[in-house]
Design an enzyme around this catalytic site. Structure first.
Site, PDB file in Angstrom:
ATOM      1  N   ASP A  55       0.916  -1.275  -0.117  1.00  0.00           N
ATOM      2  CA  ASP A  55       0.043   0.139   0.023  1.00  0.00           C
ATOM      3  C   ASP A  55       0.895   1.191  -0.085  1.00  0.00           C
ATOM      4  O   ASP A  55       1.498   1.585   1.134  1.00  0.00           O
ATOM      5  CB  ASP A  55      -0.963   0.073   1.351  1.00  0.00           C
ATOM      6  CG  ASP A  55      -1.573   1.188   1.387  1.00  0.00           C
ATOM      7  OD1 ASP A  55      -1.876   2.046   0.632  1.00  0.00           O
ATOM      8  OD2 ASP A  55      -2.493   1.143   2.305  1.00  0.00           O
ATOM      9  N   ILE A  56       0.895   1.841  -1.214  1.00  0.00           N
ATOM     10  CA  ILE A  56       2.115   2.959  -1.208  1.00  0.00           C
ATOM     11  C   ILE A  56       1.425   4.252  -0.200  1.00  0.00           C
ATOM     12  O   ILE A  56       2.324   4.936  -0.026  1.00  0.00           O
ATOM     13  CB  ILE A  56       2.227   3.542  -2.653  1.00  0.00           C
ATOM     14  CG1 ILE A  56       0.979   4.297  -3.250  1.00  0.00           C
ATOM     15  CG2 ILE A  56       2.513   2.456  -3.704  1.00  0.00           C
ATOM     16  CD1 ILE A  56       1.220   5.124  -4.480  1.00  0.00           C
ATOM     17  N   TYR A 107      -5.625  16.486 -10.091  1.00  0.00           N
ATOM     18  CA  TYR A 107      -5.042  15.111 -10.898  1.00  0.00           C
ATOM     19  C   TYR A 107      -3.896  15.880 -11.631  1.00  0.00           C
ATOM     20  O   TYR A 107      -2.762  15.105 -11.706  1.00  0.00           O
ATOM     21  CB  TYR A 107      -6.142  14.769 -11.644  1.00  0.00           C
ATOM     22  CG  TYR A 107      -5.519  13.512 -12.405  1.00  0.00           C
ATOM     23  CD1 TYR A 107      -5.070  12.089 -11.611  1.00  0.00           C
ATOM     24  CD2 TYR A 107      -5.220  13.400 -13.798  1.00  0.00           C
ATOM     25  CE1 TYR A 107      -4.533  11.099 -12.497  1.00  0.00           C
ATOM     26  CE2 TYR A 107      -4.876  12.544 -14.723  1.00  0.00           C
ATOM     27  CZ  TYR A 107      -4.445  11.106 -13.693  1.00  0.00           C
ATOM     28  OH  TYR A 107      -3.945  10.124 -14.554  1.00  0.00           O
ATOM     29  N   THR A 149     -10.593   2.043 -17.879  1.00  0.00           N
ATOM     30  CA  THR A 149     -10.456   1.405 -16.272  1.00  0.00           C
ATOM     31  C   THR A 149     -11.404   1.870 -15.522  1.00  0.00           C
ATOM     32  O   THR A 149     -12.315   3.048 -15.834  1.00  0.00           O
ATOM     33  CB  THR A 149      -9.082   1.838 -15.873  1.00  0.00           C
ATOM     34  OG1 THR A 149      -9.115   3.465 -15.648  1.00  0.00           O
ATOM     35  CG2 THR A 149      -7.678   1.312 -16.741  1.00  0.00           C
ATOM     36  N   VAL A 169      -7.383   5.434 -21.070  1.00  0.00           N
ATOM     37  CA  VAL A 169      -7.755   4.072 -20.801  1.00  0.00           C
ATOM     38  C   VAL A 169      -9.011   3.489 -20.246  1.00  0.00           C
ATOM     39  O   VAL A 169      -9.203   4.341 -19.182  1.00  0.00           O
ATOM     40  CB  VAL A 169      -6.361   3.312 -20.470  1.00  0.00           C
ATOM     41  CG1 VAL A 169      -6.724   1.687 -20.400  1.00  0.00           C
ATOM     42  CG2 VAL A 169      -5.114   3.584 -21.232  1.00  0.00           C
TER      43      VAL A 169
END
Length: 276
Positions: free
Chosen positions: A62-63, A193, A232, A230
């Site tokens: 878990d970063i 973001y 996702t 992409v």
């Protein structure tokens, strides 16, 4: 010969899983580690690959938890003596319709996409073996965001002498200003973001310069890339690229041939170096 090892963060689904799949399919000679916060989901992903005749290993990571990073780093150092390829893929994005207020989005997004990824690099870069590859999955949104910042911020983000400390201070400044509703007045673009990915790309360039200086003969290449838009859970069903197509550039950078000197410290999209 010690076994080569690749670590892919956030890889139980989406682009991360597609990267692991592609590495396994390309008969990468070594162990490929799929990592995820949730061990159950990670194990399920490994089983889904096994059903297709592909062998990946799993390690919990878990970063957002520095203890988890330290534990994983210790495991790879003890088991393999280091890491050959690190692909920092884990990241988050709020949906456009998300009701969370912007200050919350700014803090949460930068916590994972910049600060947690920086923690990964702090603990894993010293483990990268000679001839290693580091790939940070960034985004073209970061480049677009950079162009919307003030001239002063653009100058710092494009400079060759910006340090990790200065960059981190700027990322903290963005979050602090966002909490006050003053980020645009401070010269920042109105995107959490995009700002997080600007930070990650610049961090990549800083680390590349540092490695060239501190380990000039080790042939390590560090790059940031954009997988594209992409399909996702994060980007939604309308995106034009499949996860497999999104994995192409990260895998290309991970498998740059031995002895290659370029790209290094670059932002790459569709396997081509992009202007920054």
């Amino acid at each position: 010969m010690s076994t080569k090892v690749t670590v892919v963060t956030g890889s139980n689904k989406g682009i991360g899983l597609a990267i692991v799949r592609a590495l396994c399919q390309q008969h990468y000679h070594g162990d490929v580690y799929l990592t995820a916060r949730d061990s159950g989901r990670g194990d399920e992903a490994v089983k889904s690959l096994a059903a297709d005749g592909l062998t990946a290993k799993f390690h919990q990571l878990d970063i957002n938890d520095e203890k988890s990073i330290v534990s994983a780093a210790a495991f790879f150092k003890k088991t393999y003596g280091g890491v050959d390829v690190l692909i920092n893929n884990a990241g988050i994005a709020f949906k456009d319709a998300d009701p969370a207020p912007f200050p919350v989005q700014a803090e949460v997004t930068l916590k994972t996409n910049y600060f947690a990824t920086r923690d990964m690099l702090t603990h894993f870069l010293p483990l990268i073996k000679s001839g290693g590859r580091v790939v940070n999955v960034s985004s073209f949104v970061g480049a677009r965001t950079l162009n919307k910042c003030s001239a002063a911020l653009q100058q710092r983000f494009r400079s060759d002498d910006i340090t990790e400390e200065e960059l981190t201070g700027l990322m903290e400044q963005f979050v602090d200003l966002a909490k006050k509703g003053e980020h645009e007045k401070g010269g920042w673009a109105n995107t959490a973001y995009g700002t997080s990915k600007t930070g990650l790309t610049v961090l990549t360039m800083i680390h590349a310069r540092r490695l060239t200086k501190e380990r000039p003969h080790d042939g390590i290449l560090v790059n940031a890339c954009c997988p594209g838009w992409v399909r996702t859970d994060m980007a939604g069903p309308k995106a034009p690229k499949s996860p497999e197509e999104g994995a192409v550039t990260p895998v290309f950078l991970a498998l740059l041939p031995a002895g290659a000197t370029d790209p290094h410290g670059r932002f790459v999209s569709d396997k081509e170096v992009q202007p920054w």
